[in-house]
Design an enzyme around this catalytic site. Sequence first.
Site, PDB file in Angstrom:
ATOM      1  N   CYS A 444      -2.187  39.026  35.712  1.00 16.13           N
ATOM      2  CA  CYS A 444      -2.947  40.262  35.877  1.00 16.13           C
ATOM      3  C   CYS A 444      -4.373  40.067  35.366  1.00 16.13           C
ATOM      4  O   CYS A 444      -5.180  39.413  36.016  1.00 16.13           O
ATOM      5  CB  CYS A 444      -2.242  41.423  35.178  1.00 16.13           C
ATOM      6  SG  CYS A 444      -2.880  43.041  35.679  1.00 16.13           S
ATOM      7  N   HIS A 547       3.219  40.792  38.392  1.00 15.00           N
ATOM      8  CA  HIS A 547       3.802  40.595  37.059  1.00 15.00           C
ATOM      9  C   HIS A 547       5.188  39.953  37.117  1.00 15.00           C
ATOM     10  O   HIS A 547       6.204  40.652  37.133  1.00 15.00           O
ATOM     11  CB  HIS A 547       3.888  41.939  36.336  1.00 15.00           C
ATOM     12  CG  HIS A 547       2.566  42.498  35.935  1.00 15.00           C
ATOM     13  ND1 HIS A 547       1.977  42.231  34.719  1.00 15.00           N
ATOM     14  CD2 HIS A 547       1.696  43.299  36.601  1.00 15.00           C
ATOM     15  CE1 HIS A 547       0.807  42.843  34.645  1.00 15.00           C
ATOM     16  NE2 HIS A 547       0.608  43.498  35.774  1.00 15.00           N
ATOM     17  N   GLU A 549       6.590  38.670  34.715  1.00 12.95           N
ATOM     18  CA  GLU A 549       7.236  38.909  33.415  1.00 12.95           C
ATOM     19  C   GLU A 549       7.922  40.267  33.345  1.00 12.95           C
ATOM     20  O   GLU A 549       8.703  40.529  32.422  1.00 12.95           O
ATOM     21  CB  GLU A 549       6.195  38.786  32.288  1.00 12.95           C
ATOM     22  CG  GLU A 549       5.331  40.004  32.045  1.00 12.95           C
ATOM     23  CD  GLU A 549       4.208  40.215  33.064  1.00 12.95           C
ATOM     24  OE1 GLU A 549       3.329  41.045  32.817  1.00 12.95           O
ATOM     25  OE2 GLU A 549       4.216  39.545  34.116  1.00 12.95           O
TER      26      GLU A 549
END
Length: 614
Positions: A444, A547, A549
Amino acid sequence: MNKDEELLIEAIENDDLKEVQKLLQEGVDPNILDEDDKPCILSAIRNKNLDIVSVLLENGANPNAVDADGEPIISAAIRTKRLDIINILLENRADPNLQPPRKNTILLKAIQSNNLDIVNAFLNKGANLNALDISGYPIFLKAIKSENLEIINALLEKGANPNLVDKDGSPLLFTAINTKNLDIIDALIKMGANVEAKNKDGNTVLNVLLERRGNVNIISLLIENSQDKEKIFNLKNNNGETFLHLAAQQGNSKIFDKYLDYYPTVNITDKAGYTPLYWSKLLGHTEISNKLIERAEELKETVYTKVTRTKFFENLPSIPKIAVSYNSKVRGETSEATRNKLKYQYCNVEDIDYRKIVPESANAEKKINEEIVNEAKRKAKEFLADKDALVIPGNNSSVDPKIAEHFGGQVNLEKNKFDFARSLAEMAMLEVAIEKGMPIMGICGGHQIINAYLKGKIDEVSKHKHDSIIIEPDSELASIIKRNSPTKDILNQEFWGMHNDKVQEIGGKNRLIDNKDLLKVTATNEHREIEATESQFGAPIRTFQFHPEMSKTTYSNAEIIRDKKIFASFVQSAETFMNKKSLGADIKFKVPVKKSFTEMVLNRKEQQNNQRGI
């Protein structure tokens, strides 16, 4: 074409046997072509007129003739499904292996007719069972895809090789399991198909079946036909995963009930050091976790997962240290998620508070000059001295335009929240990391920082949330996803994302090795906005606007595993860096020159200028 030839063609078209015989006796050529450049016998075949076909052949018609498109006349006989006409052509020396340029073999056309008698007619005349189609795939593969068990058995009985490998590196047994047809798989195995063979990704058919939550009966059939059951259970794919790892990931309790006892230990590890218990606990497969623990008790051993950091892992070799940029006063959700994803890996996560890299006075005054930048680089070098990789996670601030401009980047943002210290510190860390040849990941905001540092362009975008990501097929990202998402279209993936800024133009275009830009785009969204980049040379640099994660609650097991493997692949790069560094080896990976990155770029530009006579 003379009058008699026109009459012969007309007689054939009208099924006038007597007229055909008369004209042939008068010496008219049986191989004349009609006005469309098609052999006259072709009309008789299409009319399904065995008598006229026979008369023409008796008088010298060519059984291997082709039409104007290069298609053999026997193909037309196959389409009519007239076995008697096919047989008369073969008896008159039609070639059962005929394959004109850019055409498929005749046997493949017979197989596609789905008619056992027609296939046998060609097999009995010596058709090549192991021939390839025009795309380079075995024609036997097409037979398997047709799922006609009678034809498959006929080919096998005549000597078709059940262990042929297609041009993609997959044995035919992999095609068979795609049919989910137990009888076809059984037929191949009975004729000698190797159940332990691997595809180019290092997976056995058992691995692939488990990744796809395959039919338990098919899996059992493959196992029961293995020569060495213990060996097949311990075969590993390219990620170091065994059958037991994949069963734990998929939550297939039936498999565990039947085959867990074959394993002499439950602590077998994959390349990242994970045990099956790690995966079952991570993915919430409680029943399987309990079975593993019970089996460990039977074996009188302690069952381990990597999550618990037990003595089992303490005894393993040194592990890479991964630096993560963060602000100790403001821990964002995505930053924490990144750290947690890394902590599941075989590595040590070491936080670097970026505020400690930038002089306090400079941060207070929002002032930048060479002296301040050099001091930030000196601090960054200290912090990264013993680290093996750098991760810049997402955050709630934008790239500071003044910092980006100093390093050659461009940020076109107006009312955004800027973090002067973060932008300067992370760009200083990037300069150090790139010069060291250290693996780098940005997520990001990190994706934007890296591209801005490399002289890219950052623009504003209306608050954007997206799910659908299009992956470039020739990227490392596609390679990672392909290994771990076999049931999905690997080039179209679902990822969580939310951001206000975007990379309008990627960085790295001013850094060339062998005429390649440093970075390339590896993923875009439905608006064709840049979602990921990666390096084309030097140490791995991977950036993601989305993302990996952050796992959504709607994610499947395959998607959860996919995201874990993105991080696992990065950690493996860090481990490679660690080993090369400790051995004193060149740590630039693909760039075999022991010079700083800047020196290499200048040398390359000097060579190019010399070649141009500048």
